[in-house]
Design an enzyme around this catalytic site. Structure first.
Site, PDB file in Angstrom:
ATOM      1  N   GLY B  32      17.694  -4.464  22.566  1.00  0.00           N
ATOM      2  CA  GLY B  32      17.048  -5.815  22.416  1.00  0.00           C
ATOM      3  C   GLY B  32      16.746  -6.244  23.740  1.00  0.00           C
ATOM      4  O   GLY B  32      15.769  -6.951  24.084  1.00  0.00           O
ATOM      5  N   CYS B 241       1.798  -5.322  -7.090  1.00  0.00           N
ATOM      6  CA  CYS B 241       0.579  -4.559  -6.769  1.00  0.00           C
ATOM      7  C   CYS B 241      -0.163  -4.279  -7.924  1.00  0.00           C
ATOM      8  O   CYS B 241       0.206  -3.716  -8.940  1.00  0.00           O
ATOM      9  CB  CYS B 241       0.892  -3.213  -6.109  1.00  0.00           C
ATOM     10  SG  CYS B 241      -0.240  -2.111  -5.701  1.00  0.00           S
ATOM     11  N   CYS B 244      -0.480  -0.093  -8.116  1.00  0.00           N
ATOM     12  CA  CYS B 244       0.806   0.775  -8.786  1.00  0.00           C
ATOM     13  C   CYS B 244       1.908  -0.099  -9.150  1.00  0.00           C
ATOM     14  O   CYS B 244       2.978   0.418  -9.711  1.00  0.00           O
ATOM     15  CB  CYS B 244       1.535   1.671  -7.639  1.00  0.00           C
ATOM     16  SG  CYS B 244       2.186   0.606  -6.320  1.00  0.00           S
ATOM     17  N   CYS B 266      -0.681  -3.039  -2.476  1.00  0.00           N
ATOM     18  CA  CYS B 266       0.428  -2.597  -1.423  1.00  0.00           C
ATOM     19  C   CYS B 266      -0.404  -2.718   0.058  1.00  0.00           C
ATOM     20  O   CYS B 266      -1.513  -1.967  -0.046  1.00  0.00           O
ATOM     21  CB  CYS B 266       0.955  -1.280  -1.689  1.00  0.00           C
ATOM     22  SG  CYS B 266       2.150  -1.165  -2.970  1.00  0.00           S
ATOM     23  N   CYS B 272       2.017   3.068  -2.138  1.00  0.00           N
ATOM     24  CA  CYS B 272       1.142   2.794  -3.095  1.00  0.00           C
ATOM     25  C   CYS B 272       0.724   4.205  -3.983  1.00  0.00           C
ATOM     26  O   CYS B 272       0.865   4.379  -5.064  1.00  0.00           O
ATOM     27  CB  CYS B 272       0.160   2.140  -2.770  1.00  0.00           C
ATOM     28  SG  CYS B 272      -0.705   1.190  -4.217  1.00  0.00           S
TER      29      CYS B 272
END
Lengths: 198, 291, 363
Positions: B32, B241, B244, B266, B272
Site C-alpha cells: 500500500g 446481463c 449471458c 457484462c 460474458c
C-alpha cells in the site's frame, strides 16, 4: 576476454535477469516459500551462484552495496565493479543491498538502513547465503502474502534472529527486507512478516 | 528496416528495468505504500497506461501470457494498442482468457473470474495518491501517510453522508491495506474493491506520470473505508446481463435508441463470452437463438 | 440483435493510414525534406529540441514533420526517443562566458565591454505580412558573416563589484541531480528546478512569468543580459585525465537581474533569475528566468503568495508531455466509472423525488 578475469556474468543478461527477478518477486510476495533461482553466472569465489544472480539482477551503478568479510576481496569486488558498476560501501547503513557470504555473519538488522517514516523504501535489503533453507528450527510466519501461516526452517540464522526480527517488525513501515539463498532457491522475508518460534 | 529491432526485449533498457524492479520489490514489502520511481517517457502518452506498461515491461518474460483489458474489455482500442505493443516488443503470447493469463494489465476493472495464485494483475493508475483531492501537495500527503494521519479522509467521507445520506464515491474508492496505508485502488468501480481483499494474485500498481509504484501481495487485507452506521456496499444491478444472463457482475449500460431504450451487458467481455459458450443466455441472447 | 463494438485493431490501423495520408496532403505538392525544416523552420526545430531535451536538429525536424507541425507532439516524439538512448556520463558545465556570440543585449547598461549586438532578431521588425519572402525567387539580402565575438557576462561585471549575488553553487560533495533518472522529491534544489524549467512548456512558463510582472509574485526584473551563440560541450574522461570536446551547441541564455532589499541574513544586493535553453529561444529563456527567480522566494525570505512562486504547483504542471497526456486521456473510455456515477445519480434522484412527495403530502 576481459570478463574472464572477473568471472562470467549472465549468459543471457536480459532473460536471466528477468527470471531471477521473478523468483525474488515471488519470494517476497509469498514470504517463506522457496522459489527456484536459476542463474547462469557462477559468481566468483565466495560469491556463490545464488548471490551472484541476485547481485546481477538488482545492482547497477545507481546502487550501493555492502559485502560481508568473505566477499570483501579483490576478486569479488572486481566482479561487482565489472558487471554492475555498483558502489561498494563499508557500512551496511549506507547500502541498498547487503550481500552475506555463506559462513559470514549477517549484519545486525538494526545496523542497516531502516528507511524513514516518509520514505520507508530507502532501506537496506539483505541477501544472505545460508547452508540450507530447511532442516533448522521451525519458525512460523504470518502477514501479507501468507494465507494463514507459513512455516520455515532455514539453517544458519543468527541466534537472536527472532528477537532482531521482532524489533524490525515493530518499526513497520520502516525496516529491513531479507532474502535467504541456498541450493538454487531463494526465500523472502519482507519486513511485513511477523515471525515467531514454533 | 524494422525500427523495433533497435529496442531491447520489452522495450525498456535493462538499467531502467532494474530500477523499476527494485521499486516493485519495495512496494511488495510495504503493501500500500507508494514507492517513488523514475518513470520514463514511453512511446504512448502519459495518462494512457505508461505506469502499467512500465511495470509489465519490467516483469514480463518470454514464457508469460499477457492479457490486457480496458473497462473490462479486451477489444477497447487502448487495450488493443497496449497488447499489440507487447506482442511486438516482447514477442509474448497474448490471450483474452483470464484463466490463461500469467500477467493481466488492466485499466478500470478487475476481471470477474477469481484470480489465481501465480497470476499478476497490473493496474494502470492515473492519480495514485488517495489524499490528493483533499490535499494537493505531495509534501503534505507524504507527511500524512508517514504519521498515519487519515482523519481528513474520514471527514470527507462523512461530509458525503451528511450531504447526500451516503458516501458518494463510486469509483477509486479508498481502501486500507493491512491496517496501515490508505491506498487508491485506481479508478475501478467500488464494485471491484472486495475482489482485492485477500486475493490469491499479486497486484501491482503503476502510475507513470506521477512516478509511483505500489503493490498488494496475495492474501493481504484490503478493506474499503466506511463507518459503522454506514457500512461499505457495492453497486447492485437490477437486471442480469442481457447477453449471458450473469448476475452479481458489473454491467455496462448500452443505449439502444434515442427513445430511452437501453440494455445492460457484462463489462468483462471474456467472462460474458465464456458464459455464452457454456450455454448461458440472457434476454437478448435468447431472442437471437429464437431468430 | 446487439453486437458489441469489435475490431479495435482494424480501426486503429485504418486511422493510422488516414493520418499518413493527411500528413502527406496533396501529392502534387512537393514533399518536405528534413533539411528544409532544419533550415527554414529553425525556431520550431529549436523548440522541439529544447523541450524534447535532445540536441539533434535533424531528429527534431523529423519529429515536426511526423507530427504534422504539432510541436507538443513533436516534443513527445523526441522525448520518447531520448529516453531509450544509452548514457555514457555527464558533460562538464558549459561556459557561456566563452560563448561565440551571435546576439547579445543588455537592458541594464547602455554600453558595455563587447557591446550590444542585435543578431537575427524579430525585434524592431514591423509585423506586416510579407509575401515577398515566398518562393524560390524571393530575394534574400546577402550578409557578411561577422566574426563571432566574445564578451564578458554582464552579471560577471556586476559581480566584481559585489552588487549581485554570486552564481549559485552546489553544496560541497553534492552532485547535480537528474530529473530524468530520479523521481522528483519536493522541495527541490535549484539544479533540478532549472532542469524542469528548461524542459518546461514555453506557453506555460510565459504565462507564469507574465503573471509575476502583473503583481502575482513581483520580482522587479531587469534583463541583465540575453546572449545567443555557440558553446563548447566538454566531456571529462578520467582515463585521460582531461576533458575532450564533443562539439558545439547553440544556446540562449538569459540572466535576469532582480532588485532585492536584503534580509536579516543577506545584505541588499541584486539577485538572479536564470534561463538557459537549447537553440534560439529567447522568449522561453526570459520566461524561465522570471519563473526561476519567483521560485526562489523562500530562499530570500519572501512571502509565497502567487502561483509562480509555488514550486510544487509550477514544476508539477510545467511538462507539456505529461500535461497533454493526462488532459487527452479523458477521451479514453471511462464508461465503467461513468456507469457507477449514473447509478448513484439515479438513486439519489429517486430518493429526492420520494422525499419531495412526502414533503408535499405533509404540507
Amino acid at each position: 576476454m576481459l570478463s574472464h578475469d572477473f568471472g562470467a556474468g549472465f549468459a543471457d543478461p536480459v532473460v536471466d535477469a528477468q527470471a531471477a527477478f521473478r523468483a525474488v518477486l515471488d519470494a517476497l510476495a509469498n514470504p517463506g516459500t522457496q522459489q527456484k533461482l536459476a542463474g547462469s553466472s557462477d559468481g566468483s569465489g565466495a560469491l556463490g551462484r545464488e548471490l551472484a544472480s541476485t547481485l546481477l539482477t538488482l545492482s547497477d551503478h545507481d546502487t550501493t552495496i555492502w559485502l560481508s568479510p568473505a566477499l570483501d576481496v579483490d576478486a569479488v569486488k572486481g566482479f561487482v565493479g565489472f558487471h554492475t558498476g555498483a558502489t561498494i560501501v563499508d557500512d551496511p547503513a549506507k547500502a541498498n543491498f547487503a550481500f552475506v557470504a555463506l559462513g559470514d555473519a549477517m549484519p545486525e538488522l538494526a545496523r542497516c538502513n531502516l528507511g524513514s517514516q516518509e520514505y520507508p523504501d530507502r532501506s537496506t535489503t539483505i541477501i544472505a547465503e545460508v547452508p540450507d533453507l530447511s532442516g533448522g528450527a521451525t519458525l512460523v510466519l504470518r502477514g501479507p502474502g501468507i494465507r494463514e501461516t507459513q512455516e520455515i526452517s532455514p539453517v544458519g540464522l543468527p541466534g537472536d534472529f527472532v528477537a532482531q526480527w521482532s524489533d524490525n517488525r515493530q518499526l513497520f513501515p520502516r525496516g529491513v527486507d531479507l532474502l535467504l539463498v541456498a541450493g538454487g532457491q531463494v526465500m523472502g522475508l519482507p519486513r511485513s512478516s511477523r515471525i515467531v518460534e514454533a | 528496416m524494422n525500427a523495433v529491432a533497435n529496442y531491447n526485449f520489452a522495450y525498456l533498457d535493462e538499467q531502467t528495468k532494474r530500477m523499476i524492479r527494485r521499486a516493485i520489490l519495495k512496494a511488495v514489502a510495504i503493501p500500500g505504500y507508494q514507492v517513488p520511481f523514475s518513470s520514463r517517457e514511453m512511446p504512448m502518452p502519459y495518462g494512457w497506461g505508461t505506469g502499467g506498461v512500465q511495470v509489465t515491461a519490467s516483469i514480463i518474460g518470454p514464457d508469460d501470457v499477457l492479457k490486457v483489458i480496458d473497462q473490462g474489455a479486451d477489444d477497447t482500442t487502448n487495450a488493443v494498442s497496449i497488447r499489440a505493443f507487447f506482442a511486438k516488443v516482447a514477442q509474448v503470447q497474448t490471450t483474452t482468457h483470464t484463466a490463461e493469463a500469467s500477467i493481466i494489465q488492466t485499466r478500470h476493472r478487475i476481471p470477474e473470474r477469481k484470480l489465481e495464485a501465480g497470476q499478476i494483475l497490473v493496474y494502470q493508475v492515473p492519480i495514485p495518491e488517495p489524499l490528493r483531492f483533499l490535499e494537493p501537495r505531495e509534501t503534505e500527503t507524504r507527511k500524512m501517510h508517514a504519521l498515519e494521519e487519515y482523519g481528513l479522509m474520514h471527514v470527507k467521507l462523512y461530509e458525503d453522508i451528511a450531504r447526500h445520506g451516503r458516501i458518494a464515491t463510486t469509483y477509486a474508492y479508498p481502501v486500507k491495506v493491512e491496517g496501515r496505508y490508505v491506498m487508491d485502488p485506481s479508478p475501478t468501480p467500488k464494485f471491484d474493491n472486495p475482489k482485492m481483499h485477500r486475493s490469491e494474485a499479486l497486484q501491482l500498481f503503476g502510475a507513470g506520470r506521477e512516478h509511483r509504484i505500489y503493490a498488494v501481495p496475495p492474501h493481504t487485507d484490503v478493506v474499503s473505508l466506511d463507518f459503522e452506521d454506514h457500512p461499505f456496499t457495492i453497486q447492485h444491478f437490477e437486471q442480469p446481463c442481457a447477453l449471458c444472463g450473469a448476475e452479481q457482475v458489473y454491467l455496462d449500460e448500452v443505449i439502444l435508441d434515442d427513445r430511452g431504450g437501453h440494455m445492460y451487458v457484462c463489462s468483462d467481455t471474456d467472462h460474458c463470452e465464456e458464459r455464452r459458450e457454456a450455454g448461458h443466455v440472457g434476454v437478448l441472447g435468447m431472442k437471437e437463438a429464437a431468430e | 440483435m446487439y453486437v458489441a463494438v469489435k475490431g479495435g485493431e482494424a480501426a486503429i490501423a485504418n486511422a493510422h493510414r488516414l493520418l499518413a495520408d493527411r500528413r502527406r496532403g496533396d501529392r502534387s505538392v512537393p514533399a518536405l525534406r528534413l533539411d528544409q525544416i532544419v533550415e527554414q523552420l529553425g525556431l520550431a526545430v529549436d523548440r522541439a529540441m529544447g523541450e524534447g531535451s535532445l540536441y539533434d536538429r535533424e531528429l527534431a525536424a523529423l519529429a515536426i514533420l511526423q507530427a504534422r507541425g504539432d510541436l507538443i507532439e513533436a516534443i513527445f516524439l523526441v522525448r520518447a526517443y531520448r529516453t531509450t538512448l544509452p548514457r555514457f556520463g555527464y558533460s562538464e558545465p558549459i561556459d557561456t562566458g566563452a560563448m561565440k556570440i551571435e546576439r547579445r543585449i543588455s537592458a541594464t547598461f547602455k554600453d558595455l565591454p563587447g557591446g550590444q549586438m542585435l543578431g537575427p532578431t524579430f525585434d524592431y521588425t514591423h509585423r506586416l505580412l510579407d509575401p515577398s519572402i515566398v518562393g524560390e525567387d524571393a530575394e534574400v539580402p546577402a550578409v557578411r558573416e561577422a566574426e563571432d565575438e566574445l564578451a564578458p557576462r554582464v552579471t560577471d561585471l556586476l559581480g566584481r563589484q559585489g552588487l549581485i549575488e554570486p552564481d549559485g553553487e552546489l553544496a560541497e560533495g553534492q552532485e547535480v541531480g537528474d530529473l530524468t533518472r530520479e523521481p522528483l522529491d519536493f522541495p527541490l534544489d535549484r539544479d533540478l528546478r532549472l532542469q524542469a524549467l528548461a524542459r518546461g512548456d514555453e506557453g506555460f512558463l510565459l504565462a507564469l512569468g507574465y503573471s509575476t510582472q502583473r503583481g502575482y509574485g513581483r520580482t522587479h526584473p531587469f534583463v541583465g543580459e540575453i546572449r545567443i551563440g555557440e558553446v563548447e560541450v566538454e566531456f571529462d574522461i578520467p582515463e585521460l585525465g582531461f576533458a575532450v570536446s564533443l562539439g558545439r551547441v547553440r544556446v540562449t541564455e538569459c540572466q535576469m537581474v532582480n532588485q532585492f532589499k536584503g534580509s536579516a541574513r543577506i545584505p541588499p544586493q541584486f539577485t538572479r533569475g536564470y534561463g538557459l535553453v537549447f537553440g534560439q529561444a529567447e522568449r522561453k529563456a526570459m520566461a524561465m528566468s522570471l519563473v526561476d527567480r519567483a521560485l526562489r522566494a523562500k530562499e530570500f525570505g519572501e512571502d509565497v503568495t502567487a502561483p509562480a512562486q509555488d514550486e510544487e504547483f509550477v514544476i508539477s504542471h510545467s511538462d507539456n508531455v505529461q500535461a497533454t497526456g493526462f488532459v487527452e486521456h479523458l477521451k479514453l473510455p471511462h464508461y465503467v466509472d461513468f456507469q457507477a456515477e449514473l447509478d448513484l445519480i439515479r438513486r439519489m434522484r429517486a430518493e429526492h423525488e420520494v422525499s419531495a412527495e412526502q414533503q408535499e403530502a405533509a404540507e
